[in-house]
Design a protein around this motif. Structure first.
Motif, PDB file in Angstrom:
ATOM      1  N   THR A 176       0.821  -1.227   0.000  1.00  0.00           N
ATOM      2  CA  THR A 176       0.000   0.000   0.000  1.00  0.00           C
ATOM      3  C   THR A 176       0.849   1.269   0.000  1.00  0.00           C
ATOM      4  OG1 THR A 176      -0.271   0.347   2.408  1.00  0.00           O
ATOM      5  CG2 THR A 176      -1.804  -1.190   1.341  1.00  0.00           C
ATOM      6  N   ARG A 177       2.184   1.147   0.056  1.00  0.00           N
ATOM      7  CA  ARG A 177       3.042   2.337   0.040  1.00  0.00           C
ATOM      8  C   ARG A 177       3.934   2.296  -1.198  1.00  0.00           C
ATOM      9  NH1 ARG A 177       2.623   5.146   4.955  1.00  0.00           N
ATOM     10  NH2 ARG A 177       0.816   4.251   6.034  1.00  0.00           N
ATOM     11  N   GLU A 200       3.734   8.823   3.034  1.00  0.00           N
ATOM     12  CA  GLU A 200       2.290   8.858   3.168  1.00  0.00           C
ATOM     13  C   GLU A 200       1.629   8.413   1.856  1.00  0.00           C
ATOM     14  OE1 GLU A 200       4.062  11.869   5.965  1.00  0.00           O
ATOM     15  OE2 GLU A 200       4.327  11.348   3.850  1.00  0.00           O
ATOM     16  N   PHE A 214      -3.073   7.523   4.760  1.00  0.00           N
ATOM     17  CA  PHE A 214      -2.214   6.738   5.640  1.00  0.00           C
ATOM     18  C   PHE A 214      -0.938   7.515   5.939  1.00  0.00           C
ATOM     19  CE2 PHE A 214      -4.124   3.043   3.076  1.00  0.00           C
ATOM     20  CZ  PHE A 214      -5.280   3.061   3.857  1.00  0.00           C
ATOM     21  N   ASP A 215      -0.578   7.616   7.216  1.00  0.00           N
ATOM     22  CA  ASP A 215       0.610   8.365   7.619  1.00  0.00           C
ATOM     23  C   ASP A 215       1.887   7.535   7.487  1.00  0.00           C
ATOM     24  OD1 ASP A 215      -0.739  10.655   8.158  1.00  0.00           O
ATOM     25  OD2 ASP A 215      -0.755  10.439  10.334  1.00  0.00           O
ATOM     26  N   PHE A 247      -6.027  -1.785  13.076  1.00  0.00           N
ATOM     27  CA  PHE A 247      -5.257  -1.445  11.871  1.00  0.00           C
ATOM     28  C   PHE A 247      -5.556  -2.468  10.779  1.00  0.00           C
ATOM     29  CE2 PHE A 247      -2.781   0.705  15.101  1.00  0.00           C
ATOM     30  CZ  PHE A 247      -2.329   1.851  14.467  1.00  0.00           C
ATOM     31  N   ASN A 272      -1.977   0.170   8.516  1.00  0.00           N
ATOM     32  CA  ASN A 272      -2.540   1.483   8.226  1.00  0.00           C
ATOM     33  C   ASN A 272      -3.849   1.685   8.975  1.00  0.00           C
ATOM     34  OD1 ASN A 272      -0.538   1.846   6.149  1.00  0.00           O
ATOM     35  ND2 ASN A 272      -1.818   0.579   4.812  1.00  0.00           N
ATOM     36  N   SER A 273      -4.119   2.944   9.292  1.00  0.00           N
ATOM     37  CA  SER A 273      -5.418   3.355   9.794  1.00  0.00           C
ATOM     38  C   SER A 273      -5.641   4.780   9.295  1.00  0.00           C
ATOM     39  CB  SER A 273      -5.467   3.279  11.320  1.00  0.00           C
ATOM     40  OG  SER A 273      -6.778   3.521  11.785  1.00  0.00           O
ATOM     41  N   GLY A 304      -0.379   5.006  11.055  1.00  0.00           N
ATOM     42  CA  GLY A 304       0.409   3.897  10.549  1.00  0.00           C
ATOM     43  C   GLY A 304       1.415   3.447  11.585  1.00  0.00           C
TER      44      GLY A 304
END
Length: 565
Positions: A391-392, A450, A454-455, A479, A546-547, A551
């Motif tokens: 996801t990143r 980011e 998501f941080d 999460f 993630n939240s 993160g």
């Protein structure tokens, strides 16, 4: 000569019961490892040394006999025309002599063809023996290479590694949070058996039972550090082996770390943090130090591009040294509005170090807590696979060195070399897989950028030489979490989670000098889990999630190098 060619053609075109006499192997085709060489040689012996001579003799006799009959008939017919129907005995004797000569020719041709076939059989047998020897040698080399790769994967440590599932004593600290009010320091403790443990700090002491698997212990906000010297260490002792994770929980700003057992804390560290976002007081770099026993002399050699560090009423600049004495389980926190990466901490006795940022960000204004318990210099490595972060799409990987080193970076589509000196760092942008090697040891930390809501967060990447073949760990609640695995080998096999075969969702590979490095990821539910490799292959394992504007990430564990190795 024409007759000899005819005979050879007849021999090699001979049919027996409708089947051609031919070799059972196409010599122009690749020789496969499963070919039974002994059966081929047996076939050659039976067909060339026994069967073919008989066939040749039969064919040649038939051909010569037919030729004699034909010639005799022709000569008799010719003579009859010339001298009448009766052929005298003299002429008949000549014809018989001619027939005998033809029989001798038959025998010579048969012997010659048989000799040729025997030579061919011998040459073919010798050739097949050479092929067999070459194939066996290749198979031996391939088997040895595979065995060596497997052995390396099973024994990465340059010295003896401690691969125990858990340990009995830890010390944890929690650096300054985004907000003191509402932020909870949490200990996630994986119990490798049912038992009891004691958690002790300056202000409390608690003895409690733990279960095998997930144990979640909430601490009071007073455990968080502030700048200066305090008595804030969290000392954990257990009757059974445990694995400990420190976690800071607040809506929108969480992160955690894998705690290092007290046994493997040491006397020298290099600090990792990140470039501070524009709101410098909020995002400032943090260093937390904890003493383990007795009076411990600590020196912090500051490395920063700007600003000063305030301590004990003084301001210290880049290159200056802060010296302090700490009693058992006392803590020290230092902070700066600029990046403290590359600062070196040394001590007279073993200490623990946690570093990061209070609430930082990389590409947008929403910040998150960065924290990691830093590996001591004697636990660093020089070969790394940077894991895929699901996801990143983009991450910054920071390479820090306690000495002068040359670094080789292999990305998916390019590679390059660079040099850094003691206390310096090199940042690279990571997308899917990267392989990093160096002439000296490195501290490697990844900061996923980011993505959407998501941080970013901070996560240590440890080296190949300290992989394990099984991990027991805890995934925090609330999460969407993932795991990433790294290893080197030819394929993904033997990985199981909680006794079931793992599913790889994202897979990336990179081959360097004939060595294949692999990383893959998978989603995972909250709670206690066990991941193993049934083939005994060592691998690296990272946990992250993630939240909403949040993160976290940290390694699942490490095979610690015994001191002195």
């Amino acid at each position: 000569m024409k007759l000899f060619v005819v005979i050879l053609l007849a021999v090699f075109c001979h049919r027996t019961n409708g089947d051609a006499v031919s070799l059972p192997l196409n010599l122009n085709a690749p020789i496969m490892a499963h070919v039974n060489m002994s059966s081929i040689k047996t076939y050659i012996d039976e067909n060339f040394n026994e069967r073919l001579p008989a066939l040749i003799k039969k064919d040649v006799r038939q051909m010569v006999s037919s030729e004699v009959d034909r010639l005799t008939e022709h000569l008799t017919t010719t003579l009859q025309k010339k001298i009448g129907k009766n052929v005298d005995k003299t002429m008949q004797t000549k014809l018989n002599g001619f027939a005998e000569q033809l029989n001798l020719i038959e025998k010579k041709i048969t012997d010659m063809v048989k000799s040729k076939i025997s030579v061919m059989s011998k040459q073919l047998t010798e050739r097949m023996y050479e092929v067999e020897q070459k194939m066996n040698e290749t198979m031996k080399n391939d088997t040895q290479e595979l065995s060596e790769d497997l052995q390396k994967s099973k024994n990465h440590c340059r010295g003896k590694c401690d691969t125990r599932k858990g340990f009995y004593e830890y010390v944890a600290i929690f650096t300054e949070p985004y907000y003191y009010s509402g932020t909870t320091p949490v200990l996630y403790i994986y119990g490798h058996d049912h038992g009891t443990l004691t958690i002790e700090s300056n202000s409390f002491k608690s003895k409690r039972s733990i279960i095998k698997g997930k144990n979640e212990i909430l601490l009071k906000q007073e455990a968080f550090l502030r700048d200066g010297i305090e008595n804030k260490a969290i000392h954990i002792t257990s009757k059974v082996p445990i694995t400990v994770y420190g976690f800071q929980r607040y809506t929108g700003t969480c992160d955690g770390y894998a705690a290092i057992p007290l046994k493997y804390m040491s006397t020298k560290y290099i600090v990792a943090s990140f470039a501070v976002w524009t709101n410098r007081p909020l995002s400032r770099s943090l260093i937390g130090v904890v003493s383990l026993g007795g009076i411990t002399k600590v020196e912090v050699h500051l490395k920063m591009k700007q600003g000063t560090v305030k301590f004990n009423g003084q301001e210290f600049k880049n290159g200056e040294i802060i010296k302090v004495d700490l009693n058992a389980f006392q803590t020290l926190q230092l902070s700066n509005n600029y990046d403290l990466s590359g600062s070196v901490i040394s001590s007279s006795k073993p200490i623990g170090v946690v570093s990061g940022n209070k609430c930082n960000s990389i590409t947008h204004a929403y910040c998150n807590h960065f924290t990691e318990m830093i590996l001591p210099v004697d636990q660093l490595d020089n070969e790394f696979i940077i894991p895929i972060i699901q996801t990143r799409p983009k991450s910054t990987v920071r390479l820090l060195s306690p000495g002068k080193v040359k670094i080789n970076v292999q990305l998916k589509d390019r590679h390059y070399e660079t040099h850094i000196n003691e206390g310096e760092y090199h940042d690279l942008i990571h997308n899917d897989i990267a392989v990093v090697t160096s002439t000296g040891n490195l501290l490697v930390t990844v900061f996923p950028h980011e993505a959407k809501v998501f941080d970013s967060y901070m996560m240590t990447v440890y080296g190949i030489n300290q992989y394990k073949s099984d991990y027991s760990f805890i995934i925090p609640s609330k999460f969407s979490s993932f795991i990433s695995i790294t290893f080197y080998g030819d394929a993904i096999r033997g990985f199981e989670i909680d006794g079931h075969k793992m599913k790889a969702e994202k897979v990336f590979e990179k081959t360097v000098n004939g060595k294949k490095y692999i990383t893959f990821s998978s989603s995972i539910a909250e709670g206690a889990h066990i991941i193993t490799n049934t083939n005994g292959i060592r691998f690296g394992l990272w946990l992250y999630g993630n939240s909403f504007y949040d993160g976290y990430g940290y390694p699942a564990g490490i095979a610690f190098r015994n001191k002195g190795d």
